[in-house]
Write a protein that holds these residues in place. Structure first.
Motif, PDB file in Angstrom:
ATOM      1  N   GLY A 149      43.774  39.860  -2.571  1.00 25.68           N
ATOM      2  CA  GLY A 149      43.217  38.803  -3.407  1.00 25.68           C
ATOM      3  C   GLY A 149      42.454  39.351  -4.601  1.00 25.68           C
ATOM      4  N   ARG A 150      42.704  40.626  -4.945  1.00 27.58           N
ATOM      5  CA  ARG A 150      42.051  41.290  -6.081  1.00 27.58           C
ATOM      6  C   ARG A 150      42.818  42.576  -6.350  1.00 27.58           C
ATOM      7  N   PRO A 151      42.647  43.182  -7.515  1.00 28.37           N
ATOM      8  CA  PRO A 151      43.333  44.460  -7.775  1.00 28.37           C
ATOM      9  C   PRO A 151      42.911  45.528  -6.769  1.00 28.37           C
ATOM     10  N   TYR A 152      43.888  46.286  -6.308  1.00 30.42           N
ATOM     11  CA  TYR A 152      43.593  47.362  -5.360  1.00 30.42           C
ATOM     12  C   TYR A 152      42.748  48.430  -6.048  1.00 30.42           C
ATOM     13  N   SER A 153      41.702  48.895  -5.365  1.00 30.25           N
ATOM     14  CA  SER A 153      40.827  49.896  -5.957  1.00 30.25           C
ATOM     15  C   SER A 153      40.334  50.885  -4.912  1.00 30.25           C
ATOM     16  N   LEU A 154      39.848  52.017  -5.403  1.00 32.76           N
ATOM     17  CA  LEU A 154      39.192  53.027  -4.583  1.00 32.76           C
ATOM     18  C   LEU A 154      37.781  53.225  -5.103  1.00 32.76           C
ATOM     19  N   LEU A 155      36.837  53.453  -4.200  1.00 31.63           N
ATOM     20  CA  LEU A 155      35.466  53.725  -4.597  1.00 31.63           C
ATOM     21  C   LEU A 155      35.022  55.035  -3.966  1.00 31.63           C
ATOM     22  N   GLY A 156      34.261  55.805  -4.715  1.00 35.11           N
ATOM     23  CA  GLY A 156      33.742  57.039  -4.162  1.00 35.11           C
ATOM     24  C   GLY A 156      32.684  57.638  -5.068  1.00 35.11           C
ATOM     25  N   GLN A 157      32.034  58.650  -4.558  1.00 37.36           N
ATOM     26  CA  GLN A 157      30.984  59.325  -5.319  1.00 37.36           C
ATOM     27  C   GLN A 157      31.582  60.406  -6.215  1.00 37.36           C
ATOM     28  N   VAL A 158      31.041  60.517  -7.418  1.00 35.64           N
ATOM     29  CA  VAL A 158      31.475  61.556  -8.345  1.00 35.64           C
ATOM     30  C   VAL A 158      30.829  62.875  -7.936  1.00 35.64           C
ATOM     31  N   ILE A 159      31.664  63.884  -7.712  1.00 33.40           N
ATOM     32  CA  ILE A 159      31.196  65.195  -7.274  1.00 33.40           C
ATOM     33  C   ILE A 159      31.480  66.237  -8.353  1.00 33.40           C
ATOM     34  N   ALA A 160      30.818  67.386  -8.258  1.00 30.91           N
ATOM     35  CA  ALA A 160      31.019  68.452  -9.235  1.00 30.91           C
ATOM     36  C   ALA A 160      32.418  69.032  -9.114  1.00 30.91           C
ATOM     37  N   GLY A 161      33.023  69.331 -10.273  1.00 33.41           N
ATOM     38  CA  GLY A 161      34.341  69.952 -10.297  1.00 33.41           C
ATOM     39  C   GLY A 161      34.294  71.269 -11.038  1.00 33.41           C
ATOM     40  N   ARG A 162      35.472  71.798 -11.367  1.00 36.09           N
ATOM     41  CA  ARG A 162      35.550  73.090 -12.049  1.00 36.09           C
ATOM     42  C   ARG A 162      35.425  72.960 -13.562  1.00 36.09           C
ATOM     43  N   GLN A 163      35.468  71.726 -14.063  1.00 36.91           N
ATOM     44  CA  GLN A 163      35.313  71.415 -15.494  1.00 36.91           C
ATOM     45  C   GLN A 163      36.427  72.013 -16.351  1.00 36.91           C
ATOM     46  N   LEU A 164      37.585  72.312 -15.737  1.00 34.50           N
ATOM     47  CA  LEU A 164      38.714  72.826 -16.501  1.00 34.50           C
ATOM     48  C   LEU A 164      39.238  71.773 -17.467  1.00 34.50           C
ATOM     49  N   ALA A 165      39.305  70.517 -16.997  1.00 32.86           N
ATOM     50  CA  ALA A 165      39.821  69.454 -17.857  1.00 32.86           C
ATOM     51  C   ALA A 165      38.946  69.272 -19.099  1.00 32.86           C
ATOM     52  N   ARG A 166      37.650  69.452 -18.953  1.00 36.24           N
ATOM     53  CA  ARG A 166      36.747  69.342 -20.110  1.00 36.24           C
ATOM     54  C   ARG A 166      37.070  70.431 -21.137  1.00 36.24           C
ATOM     55  N   GLN A 167      37.363  71.641 -20.650  1.00 26.68           N
ATOM     56  CA  GLN A 167      37.720  72.737 -21.552  1.00 26.68           C
ATOM     57  C   GLN A 167      39.035  72.456 -22.279  1.00 26.68           C
ATOM     58  N   LEU A 168      39.905  71.643 -21.645  1.00 26.01           N
ATOM     59  CA  LEU A 168      41.192  71.300 -22.252  1.00 26.01           C
ATOM     60  C   LEU A 168      41.087  70.102 -23.192  1.00 26.01           C
ATOM     61  N   GLY A 169      39.894  69.517 -23.270  1.00 26.81           N
ATOM     62  CA  GLY A 169      39.708  68.374 -24.168  1.00 26.81           C
ATOM     63  C   GLY A 169      39.839  67.027 -23.502  1.00 26.81           C
ATOM     64  N   PHE A 170      39.958  67.024 -22.183  1.00 27.61           N
ATOM     65  CA  PHE A 170      40.071  65.771 -21.435  1.00 27.61           C
ATOM     66  C   PHE A 170      39.043  65.773 -20.297  1.00 27.61           C
ATOM     67  N   PRO A 171      37.768  65.519 -20.602  1.00 22.38           N
ATOM     68  CA  PRO A 171      36.735  65.552 -19.552  1.00 22.38           C
ATOM     69  C   PRO A 171      37.031  64.540 -18.458  1.00 22.38           C
ATOM     70  N   THR A 172      36.826  64.971 -17.230  1.00 23.57           N
ATOM     71  CA  THR A 172      37.125  64.109 -16.089  1.00 23.57           C
ATOM     72  C   THR A 172      35.940  64.013 -15.148  1.00 23.57           C
ATOM     73  N   ALA A 173      35.966  62.970 -14.325  1.00 19.84           N
ATOM     74  CA  ALA A 173      35.014  62.823 -13.221  1.00 19.84           C
ATOM     75  C   ALA A 173      35.810  62.924 -11.928  1.00 19.84           C
ATOM     76  N   ASN A 174      35.328  63.719 -10.995  1.00 18.06           N
ATOM     77  CA  ASN A 174      36.008  63.917  -9.717  1.00 18.06           C
ATOM     78  C   ASN A 174      35.404  63.008  -8.662  1.00 18.06           C
ATOM     79  N   VAL A 175      36.177  62.013  -8.264  1.00 22.02           N
ATOM     80  CA  VAL A 175      35.715  61.002  -7.316  1.00 22.02           C
ATOM     81  C   VAL A 175      36.253  61.329  -5.932  1.00 22.02           C
ATOM     82  N   ARG A 176      35.366  61.389  -4.948  1.00 17.31           N
ATOM     83  CA  ARG A 176      35.786  61.599  -3.551  1.00 17.31           C
ATOM     84  C   ARG A 176      35.912  60.227  -2.893  1.00 17.31           C
ATOM     85  N   PRO A 177      37.140  59.696  -2.703  1.00 19.51           N
ATOM     86  CA  PRO A 177      37.301  58.326  -2.197  1.00 19.51           C
ATOM     87  C   PRO A 177      36.726  58.153  -0.794  1.00 19.51           C
ATOM     88  N   GLU A 178      36.097  56.981  -0.579  1.00 19.79           N
ATOM     89  CA  GLU A 178      35.632  56.599   0.767  1.00 19.79           C
ATOM     90  C   GLU A 178      36.805  56.303   1.686  1.00 19.79           C
TER      91      GLU A 178
END
Length: 309
Positions: free
Chosen positions: A185-214
Motif C-alpha cells: 500500500g506504499r512504495p517499497y523501501s529499505l531503512l537503515g543507519q548510514v555507516i562509514a565507508g571507504r569513501q572511494l566513490a567520493r574520490q571518483l566524484g560521486f559521494p555516497t552514503a552506505n546504508v546498512r538495511p534493517e
C-alpha cells in the motif's frame, strides 16, 4: 508516539484503550485494516489506539526452523505506525514463559492493565495463547465476559490473492517491487543507519552514503534508481545494493550505497529510508576503477532520466 515495552505499562494510556494485536511485519494493506479498526473504535469512544506486537517474532521461540526473515525492522515499523497516526505501540517481549500463557490468562492481563480495555482488533484467522488455543471465537467470548469489543478483520485481497507478508517476501526476493508496493500500500523501501565507508566513490566524484538495511529480506543485488528521504524530503538518486565486488576483496554484509543527486551533507549515524525504484542492472565485478567509473556515469544518466519522467 508513546512506546511501551510491557503489558503493565498500558496503564499509562488514557482509556479506553483500543488494541490492534499482531506481528505486523511490513505493515501491509491487511495490517493497516486491523490497525484502522482499532483507531476508529478509539475515535468513537474518545480513547487511544495502541498497536501491540512481539519481540522477538513468536516463531523464533516456538519454531525457530520456520522463522521468516523480516520485511522491515523495528525502526521502519515505528515510523510507518507514527505516519498512520497511532498513539502508542507496545512491543511485548516474547519468551518461553509467555508462550506457556493460556489464552484466558493473556486476555486477563490486558484487561487488568488497561483503564479500561475498549477493544481488541486482530486478523480474523489470528490465534493466541498456549498451543494456539485461542481464536477469534474464544476472543469474542472473553470480550463478552470482560466487556470489551472484538474486531476480527477479514483478509484483504489484491488481484484475487490474500495480502500477506509471505506474498510480499516472495515479490521482493524476485525483484517485483511494483507488486510488493501494491501489497504494502506504499512504495517499497529499505531503512537503515548510514555507516562509514571507504569513501572511494567520493574520490571518483560521486559521494555516497552506505546504508546498512534493517530488513532481512532484500531484493536482487544490483543498481537501482531510488529516492532517499533526507530531512523529510524525498530526493532522487541512485543506489547499489550488494557487496561491491570491484572494491571489496572480502565477503561483507550487504550494503545499500546511495548517491543522492545534487545534494551535499553529512549523513553518518542517521537513519535513512530509501525507496527502491527501477532496477537498472545486476551488480558485477569490473576490471578496475576506470571501467567502474564509466558504468557509474551511464547508470546516473539513466537514473536521472527515469526519475525525472
Amino acid at each position: 508516539m508513546l512506546q511501551l515495552r510491557s503489558i503493565h505499562e498500558l496503564s499509562q494510556i488514557p482509556g479506553p484503550v483500543s488494541l490492534a494485536i499482531g506481528v505486523f511485519d511490513g505493515v501491509h494493506l491487511g495490517h493497516q485494516e486491523v490497525i484502522r479498526a482499532a483507531q476508529e473504535h478509539a475515535v468513537q469512544h474518545h480513547g487511544q489506539a495502541v498497536v501491540m506486537s512481539f519481540d522477538p517474532h513468536p516463531l523464533s521461540v516456538l519454531r525457530p526452523d520456520m522463522m521468516p526473515k523480516r520485511l522491515c525492522g523495528e525502526k521502519l515499523r515505528a515510523r510507518l505506525l507514527a505516519e498512520m497516526g497511532v498513539a502508542g505501540t507496545l512491543l511485548c517481549p516474547f519468551t518461553c514463559e509467555v508462550a506457556e500463557t493460556s489464552a484466558e490468562e493473556f486476555v486477563r492481563s490486558l484487561v487488568a492493565a488497561c483503564r479500561p480495555l475498549g477493544c481488541i482488533s486482530v486478523g480474523y484467522t489470528w490465534s493466541f495463547g498456549k498451543n494456539r488455543s485461542g481464536n477469534i471465537h474464544s476472543l469474542m467470548d472473553l470480550g463478552q465476559q470482560h466487556d470489551f469489543a472484538v474486531y476480527g478483520v477479514p483478509p484483504i485481497r489484491l488481484d484475487g490473492e490474500v495480502v500477506s507478508s509471505t506474498l510480499i517476501r516472495d515479490a521482493v526476493t524476485v525483484g517485483d517491487l511494483v507488486r510488493a508496493g501494491a501489497l504494502l500500500g506504499r512504495p517499497y523501501s529499505l531503512l537503515g543507519q548510514v555507516i562509514a565507508g571507504r569513501q572511494l566513490a567520493r574520490q571518483l566524484g560521486f559521494p555516497t552514503a552506505n546504508v546498512r538495511p534493517e530488513a532481512e529480506v532484500l531484493p536482487p543485488f544490483g543498481v537501482y534508481a531510488v529516492q532517499a528521504r533526507i530531512a523529510d524530503d524525498w530526493r532522487p538518486g541512485i543506489a547499489n545494493l550488494g557487496i561491491r565486488p570491484t572494491v571489496e576483496s572480502d565477503v561483507v554484509a550487504p550494503a545499500l550505497e546511495i548517491h543522492v543527486f545534487d545534494w551535499e551533507g553529512d549523513l553518518y549515524g542517521q537513519d535513512v529510508e530509501v525507496r527502491m525504484g527501477t532496477f537498472l542492472r545486476p551488480e558485477k565485478k569490473f576490471s578496475g576503477v576506470e571501467e567502474l567509473l564509466t558504468q557509474i556515469r551511464t547508470d546516473v544518466t539513466r537514473a536521472r532520466s527515469l526519475l525525472s519522467a
